[in-house]
Write a protein that holds these residues in place. Structure first.
Motif, PDB file in Angstrom:
ATOM      1  N   SER A  84       0.846  -1.188   0.000  1.00  0.00           N
ATOM      2  CA  SER A  84       0.000   0.000   0.000  1.00  0.00           C
ATOM      3  C   SER A  84       0.884   1.242   0.000  1.00  0.00           C
ATOM      4  CB  SER A  84      -0.918  -0.004   1.226  1.00  0.00           C
ATOM      5  OG  SER A  84      -1.745   1.143   1.247  1.00  0.00           O
ATOM      6  N   GLU A  85       0.652   2.129  -0.970  1.00  0.00           N
ATOM      7  CA  GLU A  85       1.423   3.364  -1.107  1.00  0.00           C
ATOM      8  C   GLU A  85       2.927   3.079  -1.212  1.00  0.00           C
ATOM      9  OE1 GLU A  85       0.229   5.928   2.074  1.00  0.00           O
ATOM     10  OE2 GLU A  85      -1.720   6.351   1.152  1.00  0.00           O
ATOM     11  N   PRO A  86       3.339   2.420  -2.285  1.00  0.00           N
ATOM     12  CA  PRO A  86       4.769   2.107  -2.446  1.00  0.00           C
ATOM     13  C   PRO A  86       5.611   3.368  -2.670  1.00  0.00           C
ATOM     14  CG  PRO A  86       3.573   1.640  -4.466  1.00  0.00           C
ATOM     15  CD  PRO A  86       2.537   1.972  -3.432  1.00  0.00           C
ATOM     16  N   ASP A  87       6.894   3.242  -2.364  1.00  0.00           N
ATOM     17  CA  ASP A  87       7.851   4.306  -2.653  1.00  0.00           C
ATOM     18  C   ASP A  87       8.314   4.168  -4.101  1.00  0.00           C
ATOM     19  OD1 ASP A  87       7.825   5.363  -0.051  1.00  0.00           O
ATOM     20  OD2 ASP A  87       9.255   3.842   0.621  1.00  0.00           O
ATOM     21  N   LEU A  88       8.279   5.258  -4.836  1.00  0.00           N
ATOM     22  CA  LEU A  88       8.750   5.296  -6.220  1.00  0.00           C
ATOM     23  C   LEU A  88      10.062   6.067  -6.271  1.00  0.00           C
ATOM     24  CD1 LEU A  88       8.435   4.969  -9.315  1.00  0.00           C
ATOM     25  CD2 LEU A  88       7.072   7.086  -9.278  1.00  0.00           C
ATOM     26  N   GLU A  89      11.083   5.440  -6.848  1.00  0.00           N
ATOM     27  CA  GLU A  89      12.383   6.092  -6.995  1.00  0.00           C
ATOM     28  C   GLU A  89      12.759   6.176  -8.462  1.00  0.00           C
ATOM     29  OE1 GLU A  89      17.072   5.485  -5.712  1.00  0.00           O
ATOM     30  OE2 GLU A  89      15.483   4.661  -4.436  1.00  0.00           O
ATOM     31  N   VAL A 143       3.743   6.877  -3.644  1.00  0.00           N
ATOM     32  CA  VAL A 143       2.687   6.823  -4.648  1.00  0.00           C
ATOM     33  C   VAL A 143       1.369   6.443  -3.967  1.00  0.00           C
ATOM     34  CG1 VAL A 143       1.903   5.719  -6.775  1.00  0.00           C
ATOM     35  CG2 VAL A 143       4.334   6.126  -6.415  1.00  0.00           C
ATOM     36  N   PRO A 144       0.307   7.240  -4.120  1.00  0.00           N
ATOM     37  CA  PRO A 144      -0.983   6.912  -3.500  1.00  0.00           C
ATOM     38  C   PRO A 144      -1.723   5.822  -4.286  1.00  0.00           C
ATOM     39  CG  PRO A 144      -1.188   8.943  -4.740  1.00  0.00           C
ATOM     40  CD  PRO A 144       0.267   8.548  -4.832  1.00  0.00           C
ATOM     41  N   ALA A 145      -1.249   4.601  -4.167  1.00  0.00           N
ATOM     42  CA  ALA A 145      -1.812   3.494  -4.938  1.00  0.00           C
ATOM     43  C   ALA A 145      -1.513   2.176  -4.225  1.00  0.00           C
ATOM     44  CB  ALA A 145      -1.235   3.479  -6.346  1.00  0.00           C
ATOM     45  N   ASP A 146      -2.138   1.112  -4.695  1.00  0.00           N
ATOM     46  CA  ASP A 146      -1.861  -0.235  -4.210  1.00  0.00           C
ATOM     47  C   ASP A 146      -1.150  -1.013  -5.309  1.00  0.00           C
ATOM     48  OD1 ASP A 146      -3.120   0.113  -1.728  1.00  0.00           O
ATOM     49  OD2 ASP A 146      -5.074  -0.344  -2.589  1.00  0.00           O
ATOM     50  N   ILE A 164       1.107 -11.961 -12.331  1.00  0.00           N
ATOM     51  CA  ILE A 164       0.850 -10.664 -12.928  1.00  0.00           C
ATOM     52  C   ILE A 164       0.961  -9.610 -11.824  1.00  0.00           C
ATOM     53  CG2 ILE A 164      -1.648 -10.802 -12.566  1.00  0.00           C
ATOM     54  CD1 ILE A 164      -1.986  -9.382 -15.270  1.00  0.00           C
ATOM     55  N   MET A 165       1.434  -8.429 -12.187  1.00  0.00           N
ATOM     56  CA  MET A 165       1.535  -7.337 -11.219  1.00  0.00           C
ATOM     57  C   MET A 165       0.586  -6.221 -11.640  1.00  0.00           C
ATOM     58  SD  MET A 165       5.001  -5.588  -9.734  1.00  0.00           S
ATOM     59  CE  MET A 165       5.522  -4.992 -11.357  1.00  0.00           C
ATOM     60  N   GLN A 166      -0.117  -5.655 -10.656  1.00  0.00           N
ATOM     61  CA  GLN A 166      -1.105  -4.621 -10.928  1.00  0.00           C
ATOM     62  C   GLN A 166      -0.888  -3.445  -9.987  1.00  0.00           C
ATOM     63  OE1 GLN A 166      -4.402  -7.400 -10.176  1.00  0.00           O
ATOM     64  NE2 GLN A 166      -5.089  -7.032 -12.271  1.00  0.00           N
ATOM     65  N   ILE A 167      -1.193  -2.244 -10.487  1.00  0.00           N
ATOM     66  CA  ILE A 167      -1.181  -1.049  -9.647  1.00  0.00           C
ATOM     67  C   ILE A 167      -2.503  -0.325  -9.841  1.00  0.00           C
ATOM     68  CG2 ILE A 167      -0.047   0.396 -11.405  1.00  0.00           C
ATOM     69  CD1 ILE A 167       1.465   1.715  -8.976  1.00  0.00           C
ATOM     70  N   GLU A 168      -3.072   0.122  -8.743  1.00  0.00           N
ATOM     71  CA  GLU A 168      -4.385   0.767  -8.788  1.00  0.00           C
ATOM     72  C   GLU A 168      -4.419   1.906  -7.784  1.00  0.00           C
ATOM     73  OE1 GLU A 168      -9.136  -0.377  -8.146  1.00  0.00           O
ATOM     74  OE2 GLU A 168      -7.574  -1.936  -8.114  1.00  0.00           O
ATOM     75  N   GLY A 169      -4.805   3.089  -8.248  1.00  0.00           N
ATOM     76  CA  GLY A 169      -4.886   4.247  -7.380  1.00  0.00           C
ATOM     77  C   GLY A 169      -5.780   5.307  -7.976  1.00  0.00           C
ATOM     78  N   ASN A 170      -5.751   6.489  -7.379  1.00  0.00           N
ATOM     79  CA  ASN A 170      -6.601   7.573  -7.858  1.00  0.00           C
ATOM     80  C   ASN A 170      -6.217   8.032  -9.253  1.00  0.00           C
ATOM     81  OD1 ASN A 170      -7.967   7.561  -5.409  1.00  0.00           O
ATOM     82  ND2 ASN A 170      -6.600   9.089  -4.475  1.00  0.00           N
ATOM     83  N   GLY A 171      -4.955   7.807  -9.601  1.00  0.00           N
ATOM     84  CA  GLY A 171      -4.496   8.218 -10.920  1.00  0.00           C
ATOM     85  C   GLY A 171      -4.781   7.223 -12.014  1.00  0.00           C
ATOM     86  N   GLY A 172      -5.444   6.124 -11.687  1.00  0.00           N
ATOM     87  CA  GLY A 172      -5.756   5.111 -12.690  1.00  0.00           C
ATOM     88  C   GLY A 172      -5.211   3.758 -12.283  1.00  0.00           C
ATOM     89  N   GLU A 173      -5.158   2.861 -13.230  1.00  0.00           N
ATOM     90  CA  GLU A 173      -4.666   1.511 -12.946  1.00  0.00           C
ATOM     91  C   GLU A 173      -3.931   0.962 -14.156  1.00  0.00           C
ATOM     92  OE1 GLU A 173      -8.427  -1.317 -13.951  1.00  0.00           O
ATOM     93  OE2 GLU A 173      -8.591  -0.126 -12.104  1.00  0.00           O
TER      94      GLU A 173
END
Length: 204
Positions: free
Chosen positions: A91-96, A104-107, A136-145
């Protein structure tokens, strides 16, 4: 997503605890010689994944919830073959990117299904386990998925269990994972690793 993983793990472990308690008074041999095999394990750790985009490295990482469920049977003394459902969630991973890091406000989740084997060293009830699968890897947040294509995921686990009934063992395990998942419409892969400490319950 990490909260959902935690809720699922708590419910599963509570149910297992009730079943194990009801079984503890029954006598019988305690071994892994034959029969149905089920191991449910969940815990937490850390995970990261990275991708080279236009010669720049992009990395996502963070504290993760971790699950590993195995279902199969004993095919030889102390040896189980099983199908495995496994993965992790951040939840909310760090992006470098190029040395700059922010949250990042995402899962971010990785889920996989595969086949594996577990071998027990008896009578100490220590086991080693490995699974290879497709994930499979997925990312989902307010900015989309978004999601990757399917790729290879590996899990290696070492654990110790203590008998709490004729057929139930409860224990703790350490797991290491590796993944290589193709980015959609590109030649490069997201690659990375994970580690976790899990509590386990095994029925055999």
């Amino acid at each position: 997503m990490r909260n959902r993983v935690g809720v699922i793990a708590a419910v599963v472990m509570a149910l297992v605890g009730v079943l194990a308690t009801s079984d503890v008074a029954r006598a019988g041999d305690r071994d892994h010689e034959s029969g149905f095999f089920m191991r449910l394990s969940a815990g937490g750790g850390g995970a990261k994944t990275e991708f080279d985009m236009d010669h720049q490295n992009v990395e996502l990482s963070g504290t993760s919830g971790d699950i590993n469920f195995a279902f199969g049977g004993i095919v030889a003394p102390n040896l189980a073959l099983h199908g495995t459902l496994f993965g992790w969630a951040i939840s909310e991973p760090d992006l470098e990117v190029v040395g700059v890091s922010f949250e990042v406000p995402a899962d971010l989740t990785l889920s996989a299904i595969g086949a594996g084997m577990t071998y027990y060293f008896m009578p100490v009830n220590i086991y080693v386990s490995g699974s290879v699968g497709v994930g499979i890897m997925q990312i989902e947040g307010n900015g989309g998925e978004g999601e990757t294509d399917h790729g290879m995921v590996i899990d290696l686990t070492v654990g110790k269990e203590w008998w709490v009934g004729r057929n139930w063992g409860l224990g703790v395990a350490g797991g290491f994972g590796y993944h290589s998942l193709p980015e959609k419409n590109m030649d490069e892969n997201w690659t990375g690793s994970s580690f976790g400490v899990r509590f386990s319950a095994t029925l055999n």
